[in-house]
Scaffold this motif. Structure first.
Motif, PDB file in Angstrom:
ATOM      1  N   ASN A  65       0.817  -1.210   0.000  1.00 39.86           N
ATOM      2  CA  ASN A  65       0.000   0.000   0.000  1.00 39.86           C
ATOM      3  C   ASN A  65       0.854   1.264   0.000  1.00 39.86           C
ATOM      4  N   ALA A  66       1.987   1.215   0.677  1.00 38.75           N
ATOM      5  CA  ALA A  66       2.889   2.369   0.674  1.00 38.75           C
ATOM      6  C   ALA A  66       3.470   2.623  -0.718  1.00 38.75           C
ATOM      7  N   ALA A  67       3.549   1.559  -1.533  1.00 42.05           N
ATOM      8  CA  ALA A  67       4.047   1.688  -2.906  1.00 42.05           C
ATOM      9  C   ALA A  67       2.939   2.099  -3.878  1.00 42.05           C
ATOM     10  N   GLY A  68       1.720   2.320  -3.356  1.00 45.43           N
ATOM     11  CA  GLY A  68       0.611   2.700  -4.214  1.00 45.43           C
ATOM     12  C   GLY A  68      -0.425   1.616  -4.364  1.00 45.43           C
ATOM     13  N   GLY A  69      -0.177   0.458  -3.749  1.00 44.16           N
ATOM     14  CA  GLY A  69      -1.112  -0.646  -3.835  1.00 44.16           C
ATOM     15  C   GLY A  69      -0.495  -1.848  -4.518  1.00 44.16           C
ATOM     16  N   LEU A  70      -1.211  -2.945  -4.491  1.00 40.20           N
ATOM     17  CA  LEU A  70      -0.770  -4.171  -5.146  1.00 40.20           C
ATOM     18  C   LEU A  70      -0.867  -4.003  -6.658  1.00 40.20           C
ATOM     19  N   LEU A  71       0.186  -4.346  -7.365  1.00 40.81           N
ATOM     20  CA  LEU A  71       0.185  -4.218  -8.820  1.00 40.81           C
ATOM     21  C   LEU A  71      -0.613  -5.361  -9.432  1.00 40.81           C
ATOM     22  N   ALA A 321       8.364 -15.590   1.285  1.00 40.76           N
ATOM     23  CA  ALA A 321       8.577 -16.122  -0.069  1.00 40.76           C
ATOM     24  C   ALA A 321       7.242 -16.366  -0.764  1.00 40.76           C
ATOM     25  N   GLY A 322       6.264 -16.901  -0.030  1.00 48.24           N
ATOM     26  CA  GLY A 322       4.938 -17.117  -0.601  1.00 48.24           C
ATOM     27  C   GLY A 322       4.284 -15.815  -1.024  1.00 48.24           C
ATOM     28  N   LEU A 323       4.453 -14.779  -0.202  1.00 48.76           N
ATOM     29  CA  LEU A 323       3.900 -13.471  -0.551  1.00 48.76           C
ATOM     30  C   LEU A 323       4.620 -12.878  -1.764  1.00 48.76           C
ATOM     31  N   GLU A 324       5.913 -13.116  -1.879  1.00 44.98           N
ATOM     32  CA  GLU A 324       6.646 -12.671  -3.069  1.00 44.98           C
ATOM     33  C   GLU A 324       6.118 -13.359  -4.327  1.00 44.98           C
ATOM     34  N   ILE A 325       5.852 -14.654  -4.219  1.00 42.24           N
ATOM     35  CA  ILE A 325       5.324 -15.399  -5.367  1.00 42.24           C
ATOM     36  C   ILE A 325       3.945 -14.882  -5.742  1.00 42.24           C
ATOM     37  N   LEU A 326       3.097 -14.670  -4.743  1.00 40.90           N
ATOM     38  CA  LEU A 326       1.748 -14.174  -5.001  1.00 40.90           C
ATOM     39  C   LEU A 326       1.790 -12.777  -5.627  1.00 40.90           C
ATOM     40  N   THR A 327       2.650 -11.915  -5.137  1.00 36.68           N
ATOM     41  CA  THR A 327       2.789 -10.558  -5.680  1.00 36.68           C
ATOM     42  C   THR A 327       3.177 -10.601  -7.154  1.00 36.68           C
ATOM     43  N   ALA A 328       4.175 -11.432  -7.475  1.00 31.88           N
ATOM     44  CA  ALA A 328       4.622 -11.540  -8.862  1.00 31.88           C
ATOM     45  C   ALA A 328       3.531 -12.129  -9.749  1.00 31.88           C
ATOM     46  N   ALA A 329       2.799 -13.103  -9.216  1.00 29.67           N
ATOM     47  CA  ALA A 329       1.746 -13.742  -9.998  1.00 29.67           C
ATOM     48  C   ALA A 329       0.623 -12.759 -10.323  1.00 29.67           C
TER      49      ALA A 329
END
Length: 399
Positions: A65-71, A321-329
């Motif tokens: 959210n600090a970065a503007g939200g989930l891409l 790591a799971g959150l990183e994978i979800l973010t990228a996906a």
């Protein structure tokens, strides 16, 4: 439960509002990404859940959210966390996820804590078609269920026990004594250990199960002390890990290798036992701040946000790591859950733990590991290719 849910929503809203102050144009027209989960805030699972999982969910949402939200496929959208206390109760876990996925129809879900809760809810997530990246579940049975939407991030019992036995064999150990909690986690790890010991030249001189919530392990530890094994192995949860360590010290049981499972890699363990008392103790661990630049950045951000409270050196890393994978996906394919599932199932994912790749439900890219407290840090000591420090093969006396 209503109060807990509301409180978590306010946290998510506050994080989104803070980001909006810096980038209001990004939030103005975009609806939030609604992400649901249940977590143990009370009951016996709380210790693990509130170290290894929920703090990481909150940190991740705040950072996004600090970065503007989930891409989401090129568009930033605020994260809204919808969560509640499952009270360490499996029925509550199932009922809550059924509501989140069935009637609430949240965009995404994050997993609950522990093997038992994930085992209960995994078929439900698969039925509703929600990808589950589970960071605190160890179960061969979950792999064998072949649920296409369910992914286990932690190394499973076989690779973890293979690594442990490999380390003991390489260090000249000949005898082990074992205790294990009488539930899915303990039973599966005990079974995997028995298989790993076959042909190793290491014999099991005593093995005992114990019920969840045990209050006294001293009779078992005294019996094991009499047999003088080279190694003690405990497939234990955080309260039992600390109990076994304290009572081993009390009865003077100090084998060359003292290994306990969940909770050993926690800052709490070092604080309770003191750094000197924890020195040389082995346990389940797979990373620390030396593992990668990303791991160091995550460790520092976590410790800063939570006022000096450190992530644990095992499942916290898997959660992130799971959150990183979800973010990228989500950035790549958006919120289409089938597309997300396919992206997760077929890709090689860059994370703070290194590359992660799934074969069916299992993370088969991350090898089994062993950690050890050394000079106030939980170091990865086995296998050598992943080690952040060399193994100390002779645990010092309890202090």
């Amino acid at each position: 439960m209503v109060q807990n849910t509301k409180r978590t929503l306010l946290k998510g809203a506050a994080a989104a509002a803070g980001a909006a102050a810096f980038a209001p144009h990004l939030f103005a027209a975009e609806p939030p990404v609604r992400i649901g989960y249940t977590m143990s805030r009370t009951g016996p699972w709380t210790g693990g859940a509130q170290v290894s999982q929920e703090p990481n969910y909150l940190l991740w949402a705040e950072q996004q959210n600090a970065a503007g939200g989930l891409l989401v496929k090129g568009v930033r959208r605020p994260i809204e966390l919808i969560s509640s206390d499952d009270r360490s109760d499996t029925e509550t876990v199932v009922r809550t996820y059924e509501k989140l996925m069935g009637s609430d129809k949240v965009d995404l879900v994050l997993p609950p804590w522990g093997s038992n809760a994930n085992f209960a809810v995994a078929p439900l997530a698969n039925r509703f078609g929600y990808p589950f990246l589970a960071p605190t579940a160890l179960s061969k049975r979950l792999v064998e269920m072949k649920l296409p939407y369910f992914f286990l991030l932690l190394q499973q019992p076989k690779p973890m026990c293979d690594a442990l036995v490999d380390m003991l064999k390489a260090s000249g150990a000949k005898t082990v004594a074992v205790v294990y909690v009488d539930d899915l986690f303990g039973l599966e790890n005990y079974a995997a250990l028995r298989v790993a010991l076959q042909g190793s030249g290491i014999s099991m001189v005593e093995d005992k199960s114990y019920p969840a919530g045990v209050k006294d392990l001293s009779p078992v530890l005294r019996s094991m002390k009499d047999k003088n094994p080279d190694a003690f192995i405990g497939f234990t949860y955080p309260p039992d890990t600390i109990l076994a360590s304290k009572q081993a010290k009390e009865v003077g049981f100090n084998p060359k290798f003292f290994y306990a499972s969940v909770g050993t890699a926690f800052q709490l363990y070092k604080n309770v036992m003191t750094p000197a008392g924890a020195e040389g103790v082995l346990g389940m661990g797979s990373w620390n701040g030396k593992t990668s630049p990303g791991a160091k950045a995550y460790f520092d951000a976590h410790t800063k946000k939570f006022a000096g409270k450190e992530p644990d050196r095992w499942a916290s890393g898997a959660t992130w790591a799971g959150l990183e994978i979800l973010t990228a996906a989500v950035a790549k394919v958006g919120l289409d859950r089938k597309a997300l599932r396919d992206y997760i199932a077929t890709g090689t994912h860059k994370t703070i733990l290194g590359d992660i790749q799934f074969t069916g439900s299992e993370n088969t890219a991350t090898p089994g590991t062993v950690g050890q407290w050394q000079n106030g840090e939980f170091e990865v000591v086995w296998p050598k290719k992943l080690a952040t420090a060399a193994l100390n093969p002779n645990k010092p006396a309890w202090k």
